[in-house]
Design a protein around this motif. Sequence first.
Motif, PDB file in Angstrom:
ATOM      1  N   ALA A 165     -54.979   0.139 -26.244  1.00  0.00           N
ATOM      2  CA  ALA A 165     -54.760  -1.007 -26.085  1.00  0.00           C
ATOM      3  C   ALA A 165     -53.304  -1.356 -25.771  1.00  0.00           C
ATOM      4  O   ALA A 165     -52.828  -2.656 -25.240  1.00  0.00           O
ATOM      5  N   GLY A 166     -53.315  -1.016 -26.906  1.00  0.00           N
ATOM      6  CA  GLY A 166     -50.872  -1.542 -27.511  1.00  0.00           C
ATOM      7  C   GLY A 166     -50.509  -0.717 -26.249  1.00  0.00           C
ATOM      8  O   GLY A 166     -49.691  -2.075 -25.315  1.00  0.00           O
ATOM      9  N   ARG A 167     -50.506   0.154 -25.444  1.00  0.00           N
ATOM     10  CA  ARG A 167     -49.881   0.027 -24.095  1.00  0.00           C
ATOM     11  C   ARG A 167     -50.714  -0.580 -22.649  1.00  0.00           C
ATOM     12  O   ARG A 167     -49.850  -0.905 -21.768  1.00  0.00           O
ATOM     13  N   ALA A 168     -51.729  -1.171 -22.921  1.00  0.00           N
ATOM     14  CA  ALA A 168     -52.544  -1.753 -21.570  1.00  0.00           C
ATOM     15  C   ALA A 168     -51.309  -3.197 -22.432  1.00  0.00           C
ATOM     16  O   ALA A 168     -51.363  -3.679 -20.882  1.00  0.00           O
ATOM     17  N   MET A 169     -51.783  -4.191 -22.694  1.00  0.00           N
ATOM     18  CA  MET A 169     -51.003  -5.011 -22.991  1.00  0.00           C
ATOM     19  C   MET A 169     -48.732  -4.908 -23.189  1.00  0.00           C
ATOM     20  O   MET A 169     -48.940  -6.321 -22.052  1.00  0.00           O
ATOM     21  N   TYR A 170     -48.222  -4.231 -22.663  1.00  0.00           N
ATOM     22  CA  TYR A 170     -47.308  -3.595 -23.393  1.00  0.00           C
ATOM     23  C   TYR A 170     -46.559  -4.832 -21.547  1.00  0.00           C
ATOM     24  O   TYR A 170     -45.440  -5.484 -21.792  1.00  0.00           O
ATOM     25  N   PRO A 171     -47.083  -3.580 -21.210  1.00  0.00           N
ATOM     26  CA  PRO A 171     -46.515  -4.155 -19.466  1.00  0.00           C
ATOM     27  C   PRO A 171     -46.600  -5.501 -18.960  1.00  0.00           C
ATOM     28  O   PRO A 171     -45.775  -5.949 -18.858  1.00  0.00           O
ATOM     29  N   ALA A 172     -47.275  -6.526 -18.913  1.00  0.00           N
ATOM     30  CA  ALA A 172     -47.914  -7.731 -19.288  1.00  0.00           C
ATOM     31  C   ALA A 172     -46.269  -8.489 -20.023  1.00  0.00           C
ATOM     32  O   ALA A 172     -46.071  -8.927 -19.296  1.00  0.00           O
ATOM     33  N   LEU A 173     -46.523  -7.844 -20.432  1.00  0.00           N
ATOM     34  CA  LEU A 173     -45.048  -8.933 -21.554  1.00  0.00           C
ATOM     35  C   LEU A 173     -44.076  -8.883 -21.395  1.00  0.00           C
ATOM     36  O   LEU A 173     -42.923  -8.993 -21.286  1.00  0.00           O
ATOM     37  N   VAL A 174     -43.819  -7.404 -20.835  1.00  0.00           N
ATOM     38  CA  VAL A 174     -42.081  -6.950 -20.838  1.00  0.00           C
ATOM     39  C   VAL A 174     -42.098  -7.040 -19.380  1.00  0.00           C
ATOM     40  O   VAL A 174     -40.702  -8.153 -18.684  1.00  0.00           O
ATOM     41  N   GLY A 175     -42.976  -7.566 -18.519  1.00  0.00           N
ATOM     42  CA  GLY A 175     -42.916  -8.505 -17.190  1.00  0.00           C
ATOM     43  C   GLY A 175     -42.782  -9.865 -17.219  1.00  0.00           C
ATOM     44  O   GLY A 175     -41.680 -10.003 -16.452  1.00  0.00           O
ATOM     45  N   GLY A 176     -43.709 -10.447 -18.446  1.00  0.00           N
ATOM     46  CA  GLY A 176     -43.030 -11.522 -18.866  1.00  0.00           C
ATOM     47  C   GLY A 176     -41.780 -11.997 -19.339  1.00  0.00           C
ATOM     48  O   GLY A 176     -41.370 -12.926 -18.471  1.00  0.00           O
ATOM     49  N   THR A 177     -40.823 -11.076 -19.438  1.00  0.00           N
ATOM     50  CA  THR A 177     -40.300 -11.130 -20.564  1.00  0.00           C
ATOM     51  C   THR A 177     -38.569 -11.085 -19.493  1.00  0.00           C
ATOM     52  O   THR A 177     -37.631 -11.479 -19.757  1.00  0.00           O
ATOM     53  N   VAL A 178     -39.113  -9.648 -18.794  1.00  0.00           N
ATOM     54  CA  VAL A 178     -38.264 -10.248 -17.589  1.00  0.00           C
ATOM     55  C   VAL A 178     -38.172 -11.055 -16.873  1.00  0.00           C
ATOM     56  O   VAL A 178     -37.152 -11.323 -16.309  1.00  0.00           O
ATOM     57  N   ASN A 179     -39.248 -11.729 -16.397  1.00  0.00           N
ATOM     58  CA  ASN A 179     -38.860 -13.228 -15.589  1.00  0.00           C
ATOM     59  C   ASN A 179     -38.694 -13.726 -16.138  1.00  0.00           C
ATOM     60  O   ASN A 179     -37.394 -15.254 -15.707  1.00  0.00           O
ATOM     61  N   ALA A 180     -38.840 -14.414 -17.673  1.00  0.00           N
ATOM     62  CA  ALA A 180     -38.195 -15.082 -18.224  1.00  0.00           C
ATOM     63  C   ALA A 180     -36.921 -14.827 -18.398  1.00  0.00           C
ATOM     64  O   ALA A 180     -35.531 -16.302 -18.552  1.00  0.00           O
ATOM     65  N   VAL A 181     -35.939 -14.060 -18.686  1.00  0.00           N
ATOM     66  CA  VAL A 181     -34.232 -13.455 -18.668  1.00  0.00           C
ATOM     67  C   VAL A 181     -33.826 -14.052 -16.986  1.00  0.00           C
ATOM     68  O   VAL A 181     -32.476 -14.921 -17.435  1.00  0.00           O
ATOM     69  N   LEU A 182     -34.352 -13.422 -16.599  1.00  0.00           N
ATOM     70  CA  LEU A 182     -34.055 -13.456 -14.896  1.00  0.00           C
ATOM     71  C   LEU A 182     -33.940 -14.946 -13.999  1.00  0.00           C
ATOM     72  O   LEU A 182     -32.844 -15.368 -13.320  1.00  0.00           O
ATOM     73  N   ASP A 183     -34.947 -15.418 -14.608  1.00  0.00           N
ATOM     74  CA  ASP A 183     -35.469 -17.190 -13.799  1.00  0.00           C
ATOM     75  C   ASP A 183     -33.895 -17.500 -13.929  1.00  0.00           C
ATOM     76  O   ASP A 183     -33.265 -18.442 -13.069  1.00  0.00           O
ATOM     77  N   PRO A 184     -33.355 -18.247 -15.119  1.00  0.00           N
ATOM     78  CA  PRO A 184     -31.839 -18.985 -15.649  1.00  0.00           C
ATOM     79  C   PRO A 184     -31.326 -17.943 -14.486  1.00  0.00           C
ATOM     80  O   PRO A 184     -29.950 -18.765 -14.470  1.00  0.00           O
ATOM     81  N   ILE A 185     -30.639 -16.716 -14.949  1.00  0.00           N
ATOM     82  CA  ILE A 185     -29.674 -16.198 -14.511  1.00  0.00           C
ATOM     83  C   ILE A 185     -29.466 -16.417 -13.039  1.00  0.00           C
ATOM     84  O   ILE A 185     -28.862 -16.856 -12.292  1.00  0.00           O
ATOM     85  N   LEU A 186     -30.751 -16.000 -12.307  1.00  0.00           N
ATOM     86  CA  LEU A 186     -30.991 -16.412 -11.060  1.00  0.00           C
ATOM     87  C   LEU A 186     -31.033 -17.777 -10.479  1.00  0.00           C
ATOM     88  O   LEU A 186     -30.254 -18.269  -9.071  1.00  0.00           O
ATOM     89  N   ILE A 187     -31.307 -18.833 -10.676  1.00  0.00           N
ATOM     90  CA  ILE A 187     -31.883 -19.945 -10.959  1.00  0.00           C
ATOM     91  C   ILE A 187     -30.429 -20.688 -10.540  1.00  0.00           C
ATOM     92  O   ILE A 187     -30.250 -21.388  -9.552  1.00  0.00           O
ATOM     93  N   PHE A 188     -30.439 -20.746 -11.770  1.00  0.00           N
ATOM     94  CA  PHE A 188     -28.921 -21.355 -12.022  1.00  0.00           C
ATOM     95  C   PHE A 188     -27.932 -20.428 -12.538  1.00  0.00           C
ATOM     96  O   PHE A 188     -27.022 -21.329 -11.330  1.00  0.00           O
ATOM     97  N   SER A 189     -26.999 -20.261 -12.932  1.00  0.00           N
ATOM     98  CA  SER A 189     -26.379 -19.241 -12.588  1.00  0.00           C
ATOM     99  C   SER A 189     -25.310 -18.439 -11.300  1.00  0.00           C
ATOM    100  O   SER A 189     -24.385 -19.159 -11.139  1.00  0.00           O
ATOM    101  N   LEU A 190     -26.442 -18.211 -10.566  1.00  0.00           N
ATOM    102  CA  LEU A 190     -26.668 -17.634  -9.251  1.00  0.00           C
ATOM    103  C   LEU A 190     -26.393 -18.873  -8.490  1.00  0.00           C
ATOM    104  O   LEU A 190     -26.606 -18.217  -7.011  1.00  0.00           O
ATOM    105  N   GLY A 191     -27.370 -19.736  -9.092  1.00  0.00           N
ATOM    106  CA  GLY A 191     -27.575 -20.620  -7.596  1.00  0.00           C
ATOM    107  C   GLY A 191     -28.222 -20.391  -6.023  1.00  0.00           C
ATOM    108  O   GLY A 191     -28.413 -21.157  -5.809  1.00  0.00           O
TER     109      GLY A 191
END
Length: 261
Positions: A165-191
């Motif tokens: 169960a744990g390892r099946a849950m981690y991929p979605a959490l990792v994907g959500g984290t990557v998206n949350a971190v990269l969104d402001p960088i790509l959208i705002f910082s890199l324009g």
Amino acid sequence: MTLATDPSFVSGNLMRHVSVMSLTSSIGLMAIFAVDLIDILFISMLGQEALAAAAGYASTVMFFASAINIGLSIAAGALVSRALGGKDEQDAQEFAASVAVIAVIVGLLVPLLALPNMTWLLSLIGAEGEVAIAAERYLWIILPTTAISGLGMTAVAVLRAYGDAGRAMYPALVGGTVNAVLDPILIFSLGMGLDGAAVATVLARIATMLTAFYPAIRRYAAFSLPRTRCIVRDFRMTSQIAIPAVLATIATPVGSRHCHT
């Protein structure tokens, strides 16, 4: 490398199995849909209503592609868990490999069929003018990665079939984290604006897939080498499970759309 030789759900406390798997599945699903929400949230911060609307329309189209992948992942979980319950690990590996290949094939067909007709598809849900153009550009970046998303969901379902169960849950959490971190960088910082949100989603999908496949292969050797004979054999069983699951997934939003038109 550890092979799973004993099925996880044929012994022990049934309530514990249900509770753990339900909770982790819920968290994983929320993380998956949070990716779209995060995109729309950051896009709305640009203060351009057309871009926010475009992200919303694009999410509607992507939902149907995701529904197909969800159906295939349900088929993978059902077939693999049944094989493991029968203590037939070879069948489990072959089922996993077959569904993964089917997910890739479907994931390639969806954008090949949808993208050339995207203007028409967006018009069906009410997107017009500048909003439709922006939504189409967004989808041209994301839809080609439908196969990557399908592989990730399939691997997660296989991990759940092995009772991890744990390892099946981690991929979605990792994907959500990557998206949350990269969104402001790509959208705002890199324009990059809306394109940046799309690129962040693509990278999040890749991260999700890798996070799911690593333990599935490394810890459980869950996938055999795909063989045409097995894929053809397993296609019918996969379809029998996946098609009703897809229809059930899309029934509510389609029914809601019909009732409001």
